[in-house]
Design an enzyme around this catalytic site. Structure first.
Site, PDB file in Angstrom:
ATOM      1  N   ARG A  48       0.801  -1.216   0.000  1.00  0.00           N
ATOM      2  CA  ARG A  48       0.000   0.000   0.000  1.00  0.00           C
ATOM      3  C   ARG A  48       0.841   1.276   0.000  1.00  0.00           C
ATOM      4  O   ARG A  48       0.597   2.176  -0.795  1.00  0.00           O
ATOM      5  CB  ARG A  48      -0.957   0.015   1.197  1.00  0.00           C
ATOM      6  CG  ARG A  48      -2.053   1.057   1.041  1.00  0.00           C
ATOM      7  CD  ARG A  48      -3.198   0.812   1.971  1.00  0.00           C
ATOM      8  NE  ARG A  48      -2.907   1.192   3.335  1.00  0.00           N
ATOM      9  CZ  ARG A  48      -3.724   0.969   4.353  1.00  0.00           C
ATOM     10  NH1 ARG A  48      -4.859   0.318   4.151  1.00  0.00           N
ATOM     11  NH2 ARG A  48      -3.413   1.349   5.579  1.00  0.00           N
ATOM     12  N   HIS A 106      -8.366  -4.400  -7.734  1.00  0.00           N
ATOM     13  CA  HIS A 106      -8.090  -3.638  -6.504  1.00  0.00           C
ATOM     14  C   HIS A 106      -9.393  -3.421  -5.731  1.00  0.00           C
ATOM     15  O   HIS A 106     -10.015  -2.357  -5.835  1.00  0.00           O
ATOM     16  CB  HIS A 106      -7.459  -2.290  -6.874  1.00  0.00           C
ATOM     17  CG  HIS A 106      -6.790  -1.590  -5.728  1.00  0.00           C
ATOM     18  ND1 HIS A 106      -5.597  -2.017  -5.174  1.00  0.00           N
ATOM     19  CD2 HIS A 106      -7.139  -0.480  -5.036  1.00  0.00           C
ATOM     20  CE1 HIS A 106      -5.243  -1.198  -4.204  1.00  0.00           C
ATOM     21  NE2 HIS A 106      -6.165  -0.255  -4.089  1.00  0.00           N
ATOM     22  N   TYR A 166     -17.631  12.796 -14.375  1.00  0.00           N
ATOM     23  CA  TYR A 166     -17.551  13.972 -15.243  1.00  0.00           C
ATOM     24  C   TYR A 166     -16.249  14.031 -16.035  1.00  0.00           C
ATOM     25  O   TYR A 166     -16.169  14.729 -17.044  1.00  0.00           O
ATOM     26  CB  TYR A 166     -17.684  15.254 -14.422  1.00  0.00           C
ATOM     27  CG  TYR A 166     -18.997  15.374 -13.690  1.00  0.00           C
ATOM     28  CD1 TYR A 166     -20.199  15.362 -14.384  1.00  0.00           C
ATOM     29  CD2 TYR A 166     -19.027  15.497 -12.311  1.00  0.00           C
ATOM     30  CE1 TYR A 166     -21.408  15.469 -13.712  1.00  0.00           C
ATOM     31  CE2 TYR A 166     -20.232  15.603 -11.622  1.00  0.00           C
ATOM     32  CZ  TYR A 166     -21.415  15.588 -12.326  1.00  0.00           C
ATOM     33  OH  TYR A 166     -22.596  15.692 -11.663  1.00  0.00           O
TER      34      TYR A 166
END
Length: 749
Positions: A33, A79, A124
């Site tokens: 991570r 993921h 968007y």
């Protein structure tokens, strides 16, 4: 619970369970991570985003696709974590002000330098990969990496990406794990490649030598890196340290304005404007008249600081702003990455590049072996096809006559199964005479390629040469000029209170009772001011509002107060004891002001004195500082300013008996504190019994006359008339004429 039921569960001490669980969690955070891998410089989420976009066909030449589609693929296939965190990681890879070489090409609102998290929602925005991302993906299907199952075992994903360039240095990265963190600044691609090629040619090169090619970080913004080369070398040697970056600016003298046109990496322009405006509002920048943001499309960063006049020192103003705002920032450097052995550690520059080159060399070796295997398999097939063409009639006859032609062909012509399969899959159109020529031509090309591949794989030197050639080709394709100039600068210093105040002329007035006030200008008549009943004028000094006023008390202690903080002369002032703490019974006797290098003659009526610079009398302590040591029973005389041109100046000293002595000022020492040297030769017993003391002193510039005032009598002595009174310091001098022996003061005229 019964004994049989309890035996179905495993039991262990809570301490042991918690320790193992936390260790597992720590290793997950570190390896999966927070820390990038040395091979491709990516964390797992970044690697999966890039790979998923490549699988969606979102190359640099493809059409943009909604970011939500990419995030959905990443979460659904590779993921299984939060969509917000995944999208934010994707946004960072698309921001040109965050990544030195962005991996994602975004369309829409992807945030701004002022607010990197102001990006639009993923529904968007649209995205695709940049041309630079090919550096990570172009060799993916060529046997260069290991493939591992995804989280549910349904798909395969690459364990690492076969990076052709040291992306771990180029884009850098930061992360906080458990017990460790990483902070890698971005670097210039051409410089990193130059360092790599130098290390390939000189395997024994150390970090200092590599710094000749990779001298320091290269941030996405054009701000200056102001850390010294020696410090940068030490950082790369250790693998940790701190780098400073400073905004770039220029001074437009005609308009008396400072223009800032490049900000430090990750510095928000809006926040910097707020910081400067807050100082202007708080009157901490009196020399600044206005602040404007003139940034536009043509000039993305243009902040204008309007100065009050051309006389303001623009360099000093900027030094203050560098010290007090984000116009200069420090960046932690900690080259902590996961190595090829799967363990995190802090690398020096040399070790990091050496280990990455080891990865790159092995990647190229695997790619070439994969290609050699493909070439050999193709040559094997071509050999079978050529046999078929040379015996085409017999081959056709066998195929037409036999139910299972493959084993017959294998036995008749000595073919392998793969060759026989290739012959059976031939189309009729490929049976033309020209096909034989094409096969022979392809064989020749592949044989030549096989020789080249075997030559490279058979020589470690040739392999390193191949790696070097590919690095230089990629540098030519994707490289650019350095953006952040390397300029060594001194540590900035904030202005103190006196520098920030306007330097207006003031007259500081001290009363007999120890009250103080300050009048604007030097034309004030301090004796004409009104005083409290029973009080009156004692002393005054002319200085500037940005300078301290120094007060001397009857015990020889000096005190300092900023002149601009003193009450106005329109009032009757305030007692100094309100701000200062003199010894009990002490009275303030004099006030001094001027530049710190101004010099004064301090003396006691016991006949001892010395020269002191005004700066030595400054003290922030309420109790002041001991300066003039007084013999028992002695008093402080009024300090006398020493003229600037004092090489040939003289000191005039007169005693209560009327003895006047003139001696060269150069015979007096310059001290910070003490009793001083003897001025006038008065017998010690007389001084002790106060039978004879020094009444007045004065400093005479060269060729000056001396005015002696004694009550209503006064006389001006010319230079020639003073000759009888001249002698060495400490002598008795000569008696003044009768009527002038009870001297009140001496003046240079």
């Amino acid at each position: 619970m019964t004994a049989s039921a309890s035996s179905e569960f495993e039991t262990q001490p809570l301490r042991q369970f918690a320790e193992r669980a936390y260790l597992d969690y720590s290793m997950y955070v570190i390896l999966d991570r927070a820390l990038p891998h040395i091979s491709d410089g990516l964390k797992p989420v970044q690697r999966r985003i890039v790979y998923a976009m490549s699988e969606l066909g979102l190359s640099a030449a493809a059409k943009y696709k909604k970011s939500a589609r990419t995030v959905g693929d990443v979460l659904g296939k590779y993921h299984p974590h939060g969509d917000a965190a995944c999208y934010e990681a994707m946004v960072h890879m698309a921001q040109p002000f965050t990544y030195r070489y962005p991996l994602v090409d975004g369309q829409g609102n992807w945030g701004s330098p002022d607010d990197p998290k102001s990006f639009a929602a993923m529904r968007y925005t649209e995205s695709r990969l940049t041309a630079y991302s090919r550096v990570l993906l172009s060799e993916l299907g060529q046997g260069t990496v290991e493939w591992v199952p995804n989280f549910d075992g349904a798909l395969q994903e690459p364990e690492r990406l076969p990076a052709r360039l040291p992306n771990v240095l180029l884009n850098g990265g930061s992360g906080i794990a458990v017990g460790m963190a990483t902070d890698i600044p971005p670097h210039n691609l051409r410089e990193a490649v130059a360092a790599c090629t130098h290390l390939l040619d000189n395997p024994e090169a150390d970090s200092d030598q590599l710094c000749e090619h990779l001298p320091g970080p290269d941030f996405p913004t054009a701000a200056e890196v102001v850390t010294s080369p020696a410090e940068l070398k030490a950082i790369y040697r250790r693998g940790n340290g701190s780098v400073r970056a400073r905004a770039r600016w220029e001074y437009e003298r005609e308009q008396a304005q400072i223009v800032i046109h490049a900000l430090p990496y990750q510095a928000a322009g809006a926040k910097i404007m707020e910081q400067i405006a807050a100082q202007i509002t708080a009157r901490k920048l009196p020399m600044v008249e206005d602040l404007r943001d003139e940034s536009d499309h043509d000039a993305p960063v243009r902040f204008v600081i309007q100065l009050r006049s051309r006389k303001v020192d623009a360099q000093r103003v900027m030094e203050h702003l560098f010290a007090t705002t984000d116009l200069e920032r420090s960046y932690r450097v900690h080259l902590n990455v996961i190595g090829l052995d799967g363990r995190p550690r802090v690398f020096s520059l040399r070790d990091l590049l050496a280990e990455w080159l080891e990865f790159r060399t092995e990647t190229v070796r695997r790619r070439l072996r994969w290609r050699l295997d493909k070439v050999e398999k193709r040559l094997h097939i071509l050999a079978g096809l050529l046999t078929a063409y040379l015996n085409i009639d017999e081959v056709i006859a066998i195929i037409r006559a036999e139910d299972e032609p493959k084993p017959v062909l294998m036995e008749r012509f000595g073919l392998t199964e793969s060759q026989a399969e290739a012959i059976l899959e031939l189309r009729l159109r490929h049976l033309a005479k020209l096909e034989e020529m094409k096969i022979r031509g392809e064989q020749d090309e592949l044989e030549q390629e096989r020789k080249q591949l075997e030559q490279i794989l058979g020589s470690e030197q040739e392999l390193r040469k191949q790696v070097k050639t590919e690095l230089e080709e990629d540098a030519a394709t994707h490289g650019d000029e350095r953006r952040s100039p390397l300029v060594e600068r001194e540590q900035p210093r904030a202005m103190d209170e006196t520098e920030l105040m306007p330097a207006e002329p003031v007259t500081v007035v001290l009363s007999q009772k120890g009250w103080v006030r300050a009048a604007k200008g030097h034309e004030v008549d301090p004796e004409a001011l009104s005083y409290k009943s029973g009080d009156g004028y004692l002393d005054h000094a002319q200085g500037r509002s940005n300078q301290p006023a120094v007060f001397l008390d009857s015990t020889g202690r000096a005190y300092a107060l900023p002149a601009h903080t003193l009450p106005s002369a329109r009032s009757q002032g305030e007692p100094l004891t309100k701000r200062l703490s003199p010894p009990e019974g002490a009275k303030f006797q004099a006030v001094l002001a001027g530049e710190a290098q101004s010099r004064f003659l301090l003396a006691s009526d016991a006949g001892y004195g010395f020269i002191v610079s005004l700066g030595e009398l400054f003290s922030r302590n309420r109790a002041g500082k001991a300066v003039l040591t007084l013999p028992h029973g002695a008093h402080v005389l009024a300090p006398v300013r020493v003229p600037l041109a004092s090489e040939d100046a003289e000191v005039a000293v007169v005693s209560s008996n009327g003895n006047l002595l003139l001696f060269p000022l150069a015979e007096l020492p310059e001290m910070a504190r003490g009793k001083g040297n003897k001025l006038l030769g008065i017998p010690p017993q007389k001084v002790k019994e106060r039978q004879e003391i020094v009444l007045a002193i004065s400093v005479l510039p060269p060729e000056s006359k001396l005015k002696v005032v004694a009550g209503k009598s006064e006389k001006i002595f010319s230079t020639a008339q003073l000759e009888p009174f001249r002698a060495e310091r400490g002598k008795r001098g000569a008696l003044l004429p009768r009527g002038l022996r009870r001297v009140e003061r001496l003046e240079a005229v």
